[in-house]
Design an enzyme around this catalytic site. Structure first.
Site, PDB file in Angstrom:
ATOM      1  N   LYS A  79     -22.996   5.824  28.254  1.00 42.38           N
ATOM      2  CA  LYS A  79     -22.714   6.756  27.160  1.00 42.38           C
ATOM      3  C   LYS A  79     -21.342   6.451  26.567  1.00 42.38           C
ATOM      4  CE  LYS A  79     -22.875  11.815  26.549  1.00 42.38           C
ATOM      5  NZ  LYS A  79     -23.149  13.074  27.270  1.00 42.38           N
ATOM      6  N   SER A 154     -26.820  15.692  25.289  1.00 40.91           N
ATOM      7  CA  SER A 154     -26.110  14.790  24.404  1.00 40.91           C
ATOM      8  C   SER A 154     -26.197  13.322  24.830  1.00 40.91           C
ATOM      9  CB  SER A 154     -24.640  15.196  24.341  1.00 40.91           C
ATOM     10  OG  SER A 154     -24.050  15.097  25.623  1.00 40.91           O
ATOM     11  N   SER A 178     -26.717  17.693  29.763  1.00 43.04           N
ATOM     12  CA  SER A 178     -26.815  16.489  28.938  1.00 43.04           C
ATOM     13  C   SER A 178     -27.350  15.231  29.596  1.00 43.04           C
ATOM     14  CB  SER A 178     -25.453  16.173  28.328  1.00 43.04           C
ATOM     15  OG  SER A 178     -25.278  16.970  27.201  1.00 43.04           O
TER      16      SER A 178
HETATM   17  N1  GLN Z   1     -26.373  20.892  25.105  1.00 45.37           N
HETATM   18  C1  GLN Z   1     -25.217  21.389  25.780  1.00 45.37           C
HETATM   19  C2  GLN Z   1     -24.092  21.608  24.802  1.00 45.37           C
HETATM   20  O1  GLN Z   1     -24.266  21.321  23.656  1.00 45.37           O
HETATM   21  C3  GLN Z   1     -24.825  20.484  26.884  1.00 45.37           C
HETATM   22  C4  GLN Z   1     -23.900  19.410  26.503  1.00 45.37           C
HETATM   23  C5  GLN Z   1     -23.516  18.550  27.648  1.00 45.37           C
HETATM   24  O2  GLN Z   1     -24.031  18.696  28.760  1.00 45.37           O
HETATM   25  N2  GLN Z   1     -22.615  17.634  27.379  1.00 45.37           N
HETATM   26  O3  GLN Z   1     -23.048  22.085  25.172  1.00 45.37           O
END
Ligand code: GLN
Length: 478
Positions: A79, A154, A178
């Site tokens: 990532k 994400s 994520s």
């Molecule tokens: N979807 C969640 C958010 O937008 C999780 C994001 C993450 O785990 N980085 O905060």
């Protein structure tokens, strides 16, 4: 079987038995990327030269008859919020569009030492904020199972790349789901690691009390291999610990597993509920005792997360000020800033996307004098109650089983205008982050062509038993 379809374990055996070289393996992935990634858009940066030179080193090792570490020569992706020295690291944001990392994250240092081959950096929601990868400042990633749908987020680029065989495994990061949610959307395995199990040094911070790096792989066995390679105490991250928990062989007949009733809520897709309940039944048929348990504060998890996380975001992202890092209005041709404050404000306004700005504003508000007690402090107290719910449940059971996501991979564009409906996609994952627990997402079936994931939540630092149960499930679910 094509080379790029191999698991880590299979690729390792092939290299060891000299059925193919590390360079051939790497080239197979590079070719697959040039063939398929135009459609999927999972990579932000490719590191072809780095990959080939790393592969050559491994081939040399093999030719000298040296012992081959299990990840040596295995092509991977990561990532774009994890630093690789001398490689661009954008975190999916325009503010870091031209930022070149000056050091390796600890996880990368460890992987490099083990001979990993780095193919490139994957797309993500800006600063890891989102559940669909549509918040990337550059382009959205597509779900390999249906190109009109999101891969989740994400870490959507990492999950899509693994699912499309564009890398053998990938790293993602978790703050609120994520790794697990995109793994579930793309039909691959994802591990949220116990808070403190993996060093965060070199991970661009989102919310430091929640962030963890975790593997995305094709099999549970591979997830264990990657976890074993990247975990452990790191003097450069004072929240990391080397926690030894007793390892034992799971006996299904001695296992007690809880199914939290609050995770089968109204609004969950009935097809997902059906598949997950079938999965639980299959596990029960092994002789495992299944109990309904209650995690009564689950209903507050989403609001607690969306208070704690933005507060930490507002503090962590203060460093992007147009002076030290990345995009700066001072670099534009005509002078557009009147004074220093203007530099900060304009650089941040132009460099950050909408979702990031929304969260900074929310977090700054929650932390401000007069509101701190009512919002941030209260959310921290509820966080403790959520953690205590799990502690109580784990007095009775060894694991918890739930769905990963209440919804199937949705259409690109369907939720992006409505942040609340996007936040709701995180409802079954954020509690685990608030409580600092490990959890594994494993494919448990499909609705049409769309994958569905089962979530196994474990006690802190019991990753090893999560892998064992995960592998048992993989076998019976084939
Ligand atoms: N979807 C969640 C958010 O937008 C999780 C994001 C993450 O785990 N980085 O905060």
């Amino acid at each position: 079987m094509k080379l790029c379809e191999l698991t880590i374990k299979q690729a390792h055996l092939g290299l060891k038995n000299q059925e193919f070289s590390a360079k051939e393996l790497t080239k197979a992935f590079l070719d697959e990327i040039s063939l398929k990634d135009k459609k999927i858009s999972s990579f932000l940066t490719q590191t072809k030269d780095l990959a080939l030179s790393q592969a050559e080193k491994v081939d040399e090792l093999i030719s000298r008859g040296k012992e081959l570490p299990i990840l040596a020569g295995i092509p991977m992706a990561l990532k774009d919020n994890i630093l690789v020295k001398d490689v661009k690291c954008t975190a999916g944001s325009e503010i870091l569009e031209n930022y070149i990392a000056i050091y390796d994250a600890t996880v990368i240092k460890k992987l490099k030492e083990k001979g990993a081959v780095i193919l490139g950096k994957t797309n993500m929601d800006e600063f890891a904020m989102g559940s669909s990868t549509e918040n990337s400042a550059f382009f959205p990633t597509k779900n390999p199972h249906d190109l009109t749908r999101v891969p989740g987020g994400s870490s959507g680029g990492s999950a899509a790349a693994v699912a499309a065989n564009l890398c053998c495994y990938a790293l993602g990061s978790e703050t609120g789901g994520s790794v697990r949610q995109p793994a579930s959307f793309c039909g691959v395995v994802g591990l949220k690691t116990t808070y403190g199990a993996v060093s965060r040094y070199g991970l661009i911070a989102m919310a430091s009390s929640l962030d963890q790096i975790g593997p995305i792989t094709k099999t549970v066995e591979d997830a264990k291999i990657v976890f074993d390679a990247i975990s452990g105490k790191d003097p450069l991250d004072s929240t990391s610990i080397e926690k030894q928990v007793p390892t034992f062989n799971l006996q299904p007949s001695a296992l007690r597993i809880g199914v939290p009733k609050e995770y089968f809520i109204e609004g969950i897709d009935p097809e997902i509920e059906k598949l997950v309940k079938e999965a639980i039944k299959k596990i029960e048929d092994l002789g495992v005792k299944i109990f309904e348990v209650s995690l009564p504060h689950t209903k507050y998890a989403l609001s607690t997360y969306y208070m704690v996380m933005p507060s930490e975001v507002s503090a962590n992202l203060a460093r992007f000020d147009g002076i030290k890092y990345g995009y700066s209005i001072t670099k534009s041709k005509e002078p557009r800033a009147k004074n220093l404050l203007d530099v900060y404000l304009k650089s941040r306004e132009e460099g950050f996307g909408n979702e990031v700005r929304r969260r900074i504003m929310l977090g700054t508000y929650a932390l401000s004098a007069g509101y701190y007690e009512a919002y941030y402090l209260r959310a921290q107290k509820v966080r403790t109650l959520i953690k205590e719910d799990f502690d109580k449940a784990f007095e009775k059971v060894d694991f918890l089983l739930t769905p990963v996501s209440p919804v199937l991979p949705f259409k690109i564009g369907e939720r992006i205008e409505d942040p609340l409906s996007m936040y709701l996609a995180d409802i079954l994952t954020v509690s685990v982050n608030l409580a600092g627990l490990p959890a594994l997402a494993i494919p448990c079936g499909k609705v049409g062509k769309l994958p569905v994931g089962l979530q196994i939540i474990g006690k802190p630092f019991y990753e090893d038993s999560l892998f064992q149960l995960g592998q048992i499930f993989e076998e019976i679910n084939e």
